[in-house]
Write an enzyme that holds these catalytic residues in place. Structure first.
Site, short mmCIF file in Angstrom:
data_model
loop_
_atom_site.label_atom_id
_atom_site.label_comp_id
_atom_site.label_asym_id
_atom_site.label_seq_id
_atom_site.Cartn_x
_atom_site.Cartn_y
_atom_site.Cartn_z
N GLU A 161 0.94 -1.28 -0.05
CA GLU A 161 -0.01 0.05 -0.04
C GLU A 161 0.82 1.32 0.12
OE1 GLU A 161 -1.07 1.77 3.36
OE2 GLU A 161 -0.61 -0.02 4.78
N LYS A 166 -3.53 -2.34 14.29
CA LYS A 166 -2.98 -1.08 15.15
C LYS A 166 -3.52 -0.80 16.30
CE LYS A 166 -2.95 1.82 11.64
NZ LYS A 166 -2.87 1.08 10.15
#
Ligand code: PSU
Ligand code: MN
Length: 286
Positions: free
Chosen positions: A18, A150
């Protein structure tokens, strides 16, 4: 509309990478180095990297070195719903995990690597912020290698939602989902795997059963176990300044990189590289 680099088209094993983490996950200049190192790691693992982003009215699958250098903090953050607008409006569009998955699917790429996927933000439902990464993962036949989700997120809630969405959560030599910087203490995975080959076999079987995406968690080699107080402080700072929506993740990451004296930055950089390497090994086995 989509330009696939020749090397990517000809390759038998490809890993999609990404560009949001390149543009928005690190301080200026550092993100580009992380992106380049991820590509090197994919090659070292025996596969061809396909870094994905929107550029000059095209979706590019396999950005060149010069093209990748254009993904700085001025890039638009592009999730799945933003692809078409970014394309037609001719902006530099840095794809998130969700945006990258949407493109990878169209380009026939089944393996993706990142640092940590998005998920349910802490404090849900106030605000009701859930990353589009999850819905896209649920509907895309691809395996995403990450250090879990995350840890600035509500990780247990994210794990519950992944279960509801039918997304297998594989632990690479671990029984619990890694917590991004930290290795231990996360929610249980749905299956533990010991090798890249085993992960590839499970992904293939899941897709034969018409399943969608899989998340594979790999714990960082050098985990940081003391960042939770810093994360809480960063989230408070974001709240106090009215940072909302897409801006939250980049704000919190840069706050952590600064307040930890660069420790989270190094950890984040290293875990992205390790994940890229493992994704390549799985892609070669798949
Ligand atoms: N992993 C990192 N750093 C990042 C990201 C992942 O190590 O910056 C990015 C990914 O692009 C992911 C995005 O899709 O953060 C999630 O953002 P949001 O919470 O706004 O959906
Ligand atoms: Mn969000």
């Amino acid at each position: 509309m989509i330009r696939v680099a020749e090397e990517v088209r000809d390759a038998s094993a490809v890993v999609a990478l990404e560009t949001t983490l390149v543009a928005h996950g690190f301080p200026p200049g550092e993100g580009l180095e992380v992106g380049r190192e991820s590509e090197r790691q994919v090659r070292a693992g025996g596969a061809v990297p396909a870094t994905i982003g929107v550029l000059d009215g095209e979706i590019v699958v396999g950005l060149s070195e010069d093209e990748l250098a254009r993904f700085d903090a001025s890039a638009r953050k592009v999730g799945p719903r933003d692809l078409a607008a970014a394309l037609e409006q001719g902006v530099v569009g840095a794809t998130t995990v969700g945006g990258t998955l949407a493109v990878a699917h169209v380009a026939g790429i089944s393996f993706v690597a990142t640092g940590g996927v998005g998920g349910v933000h802490r404090g849900y439902p106030d605000p009701p912020d859930v990353s589009a990464d999850l819905a896209q993962l649920a509907r895309t036949q691809a395996l995403v290698v990450s250090s879990g989700v995350k840890s600035l997120l509500d990780v247990p809630a994210t794990a519950e939602l992944l279960e509801s969405l039918g997304v297998p959560v594989l632990g690479f030599r671990t029984d619990t989902l890694p917590l991004f910087y930290a290795a231990a203490g996360g929610p249980p995975v749905s299956a533990r795997v010991e090798t890249a080959e085993e992960a590839a076999r499970i992904a293939r079987a899941h897709w034969r059963l018409d399943g969608g995406g899989l998340l594979l968690g790999r714990a960082p080699d050098e985990p940081l176990d003391d960042v939770e107080p810093l994360i809480e402080a960063a989230l408070r700072a974001a709240h106090a300044r009215g940072v909302r929506g897409q801006a939250v993740t980049p704000f919190v990451l840069s706050h952590l990189h600064r307040e930890s004296g660069g420790r989270t930055l190094r950890a984040n950089r290293d875990l992205v590289a390790q994940n890229a390497r493992l994704a390549a090994e799985i892609a070669c086995a798949g």
